[in-house]
Design a protein around this motif. Structure first.
Motif, PDB file in Angstrom:
ATOM      1  N   ARG A 394       0.803  -1.188   0.162  1.00 56.45           N
ATOM      2  CA  ARG A 394       0.044   0.030  -0.020  1.00 56.45           C
ATOM      3  C   ARG A 394       0.830   1.405   0.159  1.00 56.45           C
ATOM      4  NH1 ARG A 394      -4.989  -0.436   3.645  1.00 56.45           N
ATOM      5  NH2 ARG A 394      -5.673  -1.232   1.855  1.00 56.45           N
ATOM      6  N   VAL A 395       0.575   2.209  -1.016  1.00 58.38           N
ATOM      7  CA  VAL A 395       1.720   3.336  -1.224  1.00 58.38           C
ATOM      8  C   VAL A 395       0.561   4.397  -0.386  1.00 58.38           C
ATOM      9  CG1 VAL A 395       2.715   5.078  -2.710  1.00 58.38           C
ATOM     10  CG2 VAL A 395       2.482   2.572  -3.344  1.00 58.38           C
ATOM     11  N   VAL A 396       1.529   4.974   0.710  1.00 56.38           N
ATOM     12  CA  VAL A 396       0.929   5.965   1.379  1.00 56.38           C
ATOM     13  C   VAL A 396       1.700   7.138   1.402  1.00 56.38           C
ATOM     14  CG1 VAL A 396      -0.430   4.312   2.959  1.00 56.38           C
ATOM     15  CG2 VAL A 396       2.147   5.063   3.551  1.00 56.38           C
ATOM     16  N   GLY A 397       1.236   8.372   2.142  1.00 54.96           N
ATOM     17  CA  GLY A 397       1.906   9.621   1.963  1.00 54.96           C
ATOM     18  C   GLY A 397       2.613   9.776   3.218  1.00 54.96           C
ATOM     19  N   LYS A 398       3.006  11.327   3.397  1.00 53.66           N
ATOM     20  CA  LYS A 398       3.600  11.651   4.603  1.00 53.66           C
ATOM     21  C   LYS A 398       2.849  12.249   5.393  1.00 53.66           C
ATOM     22  CE  LYS A 398       6.521  15.188   3.984  1.00 53.66           C
ATOM     23  NZ  LYS A 398       7.727  15.780   3.664  1.00 53.66           N
ATOM     24  N   HIS A 399       1.484  12.733   5.397  1.00 52.36           N
ATOM     25  CA  HIS A 399       0.699  13.459   6.158  1.00 52.36           C
ATOM     26  C   HIS A 399       0.258  12.767   7.291  1.00 52.36           C
ATOM     27  CE1 HIS A 399       0.574  16.453   2.712  1.00 52.36           C
ATOM     28  NE2 HIS A 399       0.450  15.180   2.130  1.00 52.36           N
ATOM     29  N   CYS A 400      -0.022  13.717   8.324  1.00 48.93           N
ATOM     30  CA  CYS A 400      -0.785  13.299   9.623  1.00 48.93           C
ATOM     31  C   CYS A 400      -2.164  12.722   9.534  1.00 48.93           C
ATOM     32  CB  CYS A 400      -0.301  14.309  10.763  1.00 48.93           C
ATOM     33  SG  CYS A 400      -0.812  13.770  12.351  1.00 48.93           S
ATOM     34  N   GLU A 401      -2.285  11.723   8.750  1.00 53.44           N
ATOM     35  CA  GLU A 401      -3.800  11.526   8.618  1.00 53.44           C
ATOM     36  C   GLU A 401      -3.923  10.073   8.215  1.00 53.44           C
ATOM     37  OE1 GLU A 401      -7.983  12.199   8.183  1.00 53.44           O
ATOM     38  OE2 GLU A 401      -6.308  13.954   8.519  1.00 53.44           O
ATOM     39  N   SER A 402      -4.638   9.305   8.824  1.00 54.45           N
ATOM     40  CA  SER A 402      -4.802   7.807   8.559  1.00 54.45           C
ATOM     41  C   SER A 402      -5.342   7.422   7.168  1.00 54.45           C
ATOM     42  CB  SER A 402      -5.411   6.916   9.545  1.00 54.45           C
ATOM     43  OG  SER A 402      -7.077   7.333   9.528  1.00 54.45           O
ATOM     44  N   GLY A 403      -5.872   8.206   6.453  1.00 52.79           N
ATOM     45  CA  GLY A 403      -6.394   7.934   5.260  1.00 52.79           C
ATOM     46  C   GLY A 403      -5.614   8.559   4.068  1.00 52.79           C
ATOM     47  N   ALA A 429      -5.629  13.841 -14.581  1.00 55.10           N
ATOM     48  CA  ALA A 429      -6.481  14.762 -14.322  1.00 55.10           C
ATOM     49  C   ALA A 429      -7.046  14.551 -12.868  1.00 55.10           C
ATOM     50  CB  ALA A 429      -7.653  13.647 -15.001  1.00 55.10           C
ATOM     51  N   TYR A 430      -7.348  16.144 -12.477  1.00 49.79           N
ATOM     52  CA  TYR A 430      -7.858  16.239 -11.179  1.00 49.79           C
ATOM     53  C   TYR A 430      -6.741  16.214  -9.925  1.00 49.79           C
ATOM     54  CZ  TYR A 430     -12.265  15.826 -13.554  1.00 49.79           C
ATOM     55  OH  TYR A 430     -13.228  16.148 -14.533  1.00 49.79           O
ATOM     56  N   CYS A 431      -5.515  15.552 -10.086  1.00 50.14           N
ATOM     57  CA  CYS A 431      -4.843  15.555  -8.942  1.00 50.14           C
ATOM     58  C   CYS A 431      -4.071  17.094  -8.750  1.00 50.14           C
ATOM     59  CB  CYS A 431      -3.623  14.428  -9.255  1.00 50.14           C
ATOM     60  SG  CYS A 431      -4.480  12.683  -9.301  1.00 50.14           S
ATOM     61  N   ARG A 432      -3.467  17.461  -9.646  1.00 48.22           N
ATOM     62  CA  ARG A 432      -3.098  18.629  -9.639  1.00 48.22           C
ATOM     63  C   ARG A 432      -4.142  19.724  -9.472  1.00 48.22           C
ATOM     64  NH1 ARG A 432      -1.857  23.189  -8.449  1.00 48.22           N
ATOM     65  NH2 ARG A 432      -0.031  24.280  -8.826  1.00 48.22           N
ATOM     66  N   SER A 433      -5.311  19.545 -10.176  1.00 52.05           N
ATOM     67  CA  SER A 433      -6.457  20.530  -9.904  1.00 52.05           C
ATOM     68  C   SER A 433      -7.074  20.630  -8.531  1.00 52.05           C
ATOM     69  CB  SER A 433      -7.454  20.244 -10.942  1.00 52.05           C
ATOM     70  OG  SER A 433      -7.122  20.200 -12.389  1.00 52.05           O
ATOM     71  N   MET A 434      -6.916  19.449  -7.875  1.00 55.34           N
ATOM     72  CA  MET A 434      -7.415  19.351  -6.553  1.00 55.34           C
ATOM     73  C   MET A 434      -6.447  19.071  -5.495  1.00 55.34           C
ATOM     74  SD  MET A 434     -10.386  16.374  -7.326  1.00 55.34           S
ATOM     75  CE  MET A 434     -11.321  16.780  -5.710  1.00 55.34           C
ATOM     76  N   ALA A 435      -5.003  19.606  -5.838  1.00 58.64           N
ATOM     77  CA  ALA A 435      -4.029  19.578  -4.934  1.00 58.64           C
ATOM     78  C   ALA A 435      -4.160  20.542  -3.883  1.00 58.64           C
ATOM     79  CB  ALA A 435      -2.748  19.601  -5.727  1.00 58.64           C
ATOM     80  N   ASN A 436      -3.676  20.401  -2.547  1.00 55.08           N
ATOM     81  CA  ASN A 436      -3.966  21.079  -1.573  1.00 55.08           C
ATOM     82  C   ASN A 436      -2.614  21.387  -0.716  1.00 55.08           C
ATOM     83  OD1 ASN A 436      -4.133  19.005   0.701  1.00 55.08           O
ATOM     84  ND2 ASN A 436      -5.267  18.289  -0.949  1.00 55.08           N
ATOM     85  N   GLN A 437      -2.643  22.043   0.479  1.00 51.88           N
ATOM     86  CA  GLN A 437      -1.609  22.379   1.085  1.00 51.88           C
ATOM     87  C   GLN A 437      -1.636  21.712   2.527  1.00 51.88           C
ATOM     88  OE1 GLN A 437      -1.757  26.544   0.798  1.00 51.88           O
ATOM     89  NE2 GLN A 437      -0.700  26.858  -1.045  1.00 51.88           N
ATOM     90  N   TYR A 438      -2.334  20.403   2.594  1.00 51.06           N
ATOM     91  CA  TYR A 438      -2.384  20.236   3.978  1.00 51.06           C
ATOM     92  C   TYR A 438      -1.168  19.939   4.714  1.00 51.06           C
ATOM     93  CZ  TYR A 438      -4.097  16.808   7.507  1.00 51.06           C
ATOM     94  OH  TYR A 438      -4.492  15.905   8.796  1.00 51.06           O
ATOM     95  N   ASN A 439      -1.061  20.170   5.871  1.00 52.04           N
ATOM     96  CA  ASN A 439       0.303  19.878   6.790  1.00 52.04           C
ATOM     97  C   ASN A 439       1.151  20.900   6.242  1.00 52.04           C
ATOM     98  OD1 ASN A 439      -0.250  16.363   7.155  1.00 52.04           O
ATOM     99  ND2 ASN A 439      -0.785  18.118   8.456  1.00 52.04           N
ATOM    100  N   HIS A 440       0.699  21.932   5.461  1.00 50.29           N
ATOM    101  CA  HIS A 440       1.542  23.025   4.769  1.00 50.29           C
ATOM    102  C   HIS A 440       2.787  22.431   3.916  1.00 50.29           C
ATOM    103  CE1 HIS A 440      -0.336  26.179   6.899  1.00 50.29           C
ATOM    104  NE2 HIS A 440       0.536  27.178   6.582  1.00 50.29           N
ATOM    105  N   LEU A 466       4.043  29.818   0.848  1.00 52.54           N
ATOM    106  CA  LEU A 466       2.956  29.378   1.728  1.00 52.54           C
ATOM    107  C   LEU A 466       3.070  30.682   2.579  1.00 52.54           C
ATOM    108  CD1 LEU A 466       3.656  25.806   2.612  1.00 52.54           C
ATOM    109  CD2 LEU A 466       2.076  26.629   0.775  1.00 52.54           C
ATOM    110  N   LEU A 467       4.136  30.954   3.076  1.00 53.47           N
ATOM    111  CA  LEU A 467       4.443  32.140   4.051  1.00 53.47           C
ATOM    112  C   LEU A 467       3.923  33.406   3.438  1.00 53.47           C
ATOM    113  CD1 LEU A 467       7.595  31.052   5.610  1.00 53.47           C
ATOM    114  CD2 LEU A 467       5.535  30.797   6.641  1.00 53.47           C
ATOM    115  N   ALA A 468       4.023  33.704   2.218  1.00 53.63           N
ATOM    116  CA  ALA A 468       3.552  34.977   1.600  1.00 53.63           C
ATOM    117  C   ALA A 468       2.113  35.310   1.712  1.00 53.63           C
ATOM    118  CB  ALA A 468       3.817  35.077   0.225  1.00 53.63           C
ATOM    119  N   LEU A 469       1.335  34.237   1.980  1.00 55.82           N
ATOM    120  CA  LEU A 469       0.037  34.550   2.066  1.00 55.82           C
ATOM    121  C   LEU A 469      -0.246  35.033   3.784  1.00 55.82           C
ATOM    122  CD1 LEU A 469      -1.481  31.573   0.278  1.00 55.82           C
ATOM    123  CD2 LEU A 469      -1.263  33.833  -0.643  1.00 55.82           C
ATOM    124  N   ASP A 470       0.641  34.677   4.566  1.00 51.92           N
ATOM    125  CA  ASP A 470       0.097  35.145   5.912  1.00 51.92           C
ATOM    126  C   ASP A 470       0.081  36.372   5.968  1.00 51.92           C
ATOM    127  OD1 ASP A 470       0.070  32.576   6.395  1.00 51.92           O
ATOM    128  OD2 ASP A 470       1.705  32.329   7.754  1.00 51.92           O
TER     129      ASP A 470
END
Length: 472
Positions: A394-403, A429-440, A466-470
C-alpha cells in the motif's frame, strides 16, 4: 464499502481485491495505464519523452507530476478527429471542448488552441488561464452553478462564444451583462435529464437530486428556454447535458441524448426556434488499473453519432452541431506522479497475511482522489528494475492522517526501499487541480517532457509561497 471507524481502507481482514492478480513480471508496464512514450530503458528504469526518470527527479525533485506532451497532444487530436469524422455527414462535424477542470495551465491552453480544440471553463480562474494561454475566446464556454456577476461580466466582455445557463436566475444576469457591454451573448441551457451515470455518487451529475442544471421532468428547463428567448440580448445556441464522470459505455449517453433531443424538438415546434447546437458533455472514463476498460475516442464518437442521428430522425428534426467535453480522457493517462520512497513498514493482518506500507514524499496533498472517492491507482518501481518477488503493498503519503493513501493495493518488488523512485500513472486529471496544502506541504510542479527535454510548466510551490499569504 467496508465498515471501520477509521474508514473503509482499514477494515479488518482486507487483502488484495479480486481484480488485482500477482504479476508475472513485476517490472512490466501495464498497457493502457501509461502515456505513449513511457517505456523501460535497457537498465530497467522508467523513461518518458526520451528521458530517464532519475534525470527528471535530479532536475525537478520529487514529488512531481510528469506530463508527456506528445501523448497529451495526441489524445486531444484523437478526440478532435474522431468526433469530427463521426458527425461529418450528419451535421458537418463536431466541436471538442476540453474540460479545464481536469487540469489546466497556460501551456496546456496553448497546446489545445494549437490542436484546434475548444475550452470549457467552470470558474473565472480557469477562464483567466485559457485567455492567457491564447485560446480564442469564441472557442470558449463558461459553466458554473453559482457564477458570480464578475465572472459573467468577464466572460461577456472577453467575447466568450458560450455561457451556460444553469439556473433561472442566470438568464437575466447574463442578459443584463450582455446589454451593458452592447453584445448579443450566445448561451446554452443545461438540462438535468434524470440519468444517473454508473459512477461514484459524488461525481454523477445528471440525476435530479443535485446542484447542477435545470430539471427536464420538472419543467424548469423549458421555463429557462422560454426566458432566454424573451431576452433579445441572448442568442439561444442550444441545450447542454452532462451525466457524470468516469463512464465506460454509451448507454447513459443514449438515454440522455434522447431525452434532451425531445426538448430540442419541442422548442422548435412550440417556439419556432431551431437551436443549432447540442452539447452532450463529457465524463469519458480512463484506465487507472487493470479493472478499467475504457472505450476509444473512435468507439465513443461512433456510438454517440448513431444515437443522435437515430433520435433526430425519429423526432424529424435536423441533427444539431454536436459538442462534447472530454477532460480526464485527454489529461489523465498523459501524466504520472513521480515520488521518492522514504520508509517501508510491514503490518500483520488477520489470518497471518501481511501488508507492506511504502511511504512516499507526497500523498493526499497531491492526490486526494483515493481518500475522497475511494479511487484506485496503480504504481511501479520507476528508478530501476528488480528481480525480487512481488509483495502486496500500500503506497501512502507523509501526512498526519490515517486516510493518507495514494495506492490502496499494488504488488511491488519486495526489495523496494528508502530512496527508490516510484511512479503512479494516470494522475493527469484532477490530481493537480485538486491539490492542496495540507500540513503546509507545498504543491508539486508539473513537468512537461518532450524530445528529451523536461521543463516545468507549473513550478514547484515553496515555503516562501505559503508564508507569503500570511498577514502580520
Amino acid at each position: 464499502m467496508r465498515a471501520h471507524p477509521a474508514g473503509a481502507l482499514h477494515a479488518e481482514g482486507y487483502g488484495a481485491p479480486a481484480w488485482l492478480s500477482v504479476p508475472a513480471d513485476v517490472n512490466a508496464l501495464v498497457p493502457g495505464l501509461w502515456s505513449a512514450t513511457a517505456s523501460r530503458g535497457e537498465d530497467g528504469a522508467l523513461r518518458v519523452g526520451g528521458l530517464d526518470v532519475a534525470a527528471i527527479a535530479a532536475e525537478h525533485g520529487t514529488a512531481a507530476y510528469v506530463l508527456d506532451e506528445v501523448d497529451f497532444r495526441a489524445r486531444a487530436r484523437a478526440f478532435r478527429d474522431a468526433f469530427d469524422a463521426a458527425f461529418a455527414d450528419a451535421c458537418g462535424g463536431a466541436d471538442v471542448y476540453y474540460a479545464a477542470k481536469a487540469f489546466t495551465c497556460t501551456a496546456v491552453a496553448r497546446w489545445l488552441a494549437e490542436e484546434g480544440l475548444s475550452y470549457d471553463a467552470c470558474t473565472g480562474g480557469e477562464l483567466a488561464v485559457g485567455l492567457r494561454g491564447g485560446m480564442p475566446p469564441e472557442r470558449m464556454l463558461l459553466h458554473g452553478n453559482n457564477k458570480s456577476d464578475a465572472e459573467i461580466a468577464r466572460a461577456v466582455r472577453a467575447g466568450l462564444g458560450r455561457v451556460v445557463v444553469d439556473n433561472l436566475g442566470d438568464v437575466d444576469r447574463i442578459a443584463d451583462a450582455a446589454a451593458a457591454h452592447g453584445v448579443r451573448q450566445g448561451v446554452l441551457v443545461r438540462v438535468t435529464v434524470g440519468v444517473e451515470a454508473h459512477t461514484h455518487s459524488y461525481i454523477a451529475t445528471a440525476h435530479e437530486d443535485q446542484k447542477f442544471g435545470l430539471s427536464l421532468a420538472g419543467g424548469d428547463a423549458a421555463a429557462a428556454v422560454a426566458a432566454v428567448l424573451a431576452r433579445p440580448e441572448l442568442d439561444l445556441r442550444g441545450l447542454h447535458s452532462h451525466i457524470g464522470s468516469q463512464i465506460f459505455d454509451v448507454a447513459g449517453f443514449e438515454v440522455a441524448a434522447r431525452r434532451v433531443l425531445g426538448l430540442h424538438a419541442a422548442v422548435a415546434r412550440e417556439h419556432g426556434h431551431a437551436m443549432p447546437e447540442l452539447d452532450l458533455g463529457g465524463g469519458f472514463g480512463v484506465a487507472y488499473t487493470t479493472q478499467h476498460d475504457p472505450l476509444t475516442p473512435e468507439q465513443l464518437a461512433k456510438g454517440m453519432a448513431e444515437v443522435v442521428v437515430e433520435a433526430c430522425a425519429a423526432l424529424r428534426v435536423p441533427v444539431p452541431r454536436i459538442s462534447v467535453e472530454p477532460g480526464r480522457a485527454i489529461a489523465g493517462p498523459s501524466t504520472f506522479t513521480l515520488y521518492r520512497v522514504g520508509t517501508v513498514k510491514d503490518v500483520e493482518l488477520d489470518g497471518g497475511a501481511r501488508r507492506r506500507y511504502v511511504a512516499v514524499d507526497g500523498g493526499m496533498s497531491d492526490n486526494i482522489r483515493t481518500a475522497l472517492y475511494d479511487a484506485d491507482y496503480s504504481a511501479t518501481l520507476a528508478g530501476r528494475a528488480s528481480s525480487a518477488p512481488p509483495v502486496l503493498s500500500r503506497v501512502v503519503g507523509k501526512h498526519c492522517e490515517s486516510g493518507d493513501v495514494v495506492v490502496k493495493d499494488e504488488f511491488l518488488p519486495g526489495d523496494v526501499g528508502p530512496g527508490d523512485l516510484l511512479a503512479v500513472p494516470g494522475t493527469g486529471a484532477y490530481c493537480r487541480s485538486m491539490a492542496n496544502q495540507y500540513n503546509h506541504v507545498p504543491r508539486p510542479p508539473v513537468v512537461a517532457v518532450r524530445d528529451g527535454v523536461a521543463r516545468a510548466v507549473v513550478r514547484r510551490e515553496t515555503e516562501e509561497d505559503l508564508l507569503a499569504l500570511d498577514v502580520g
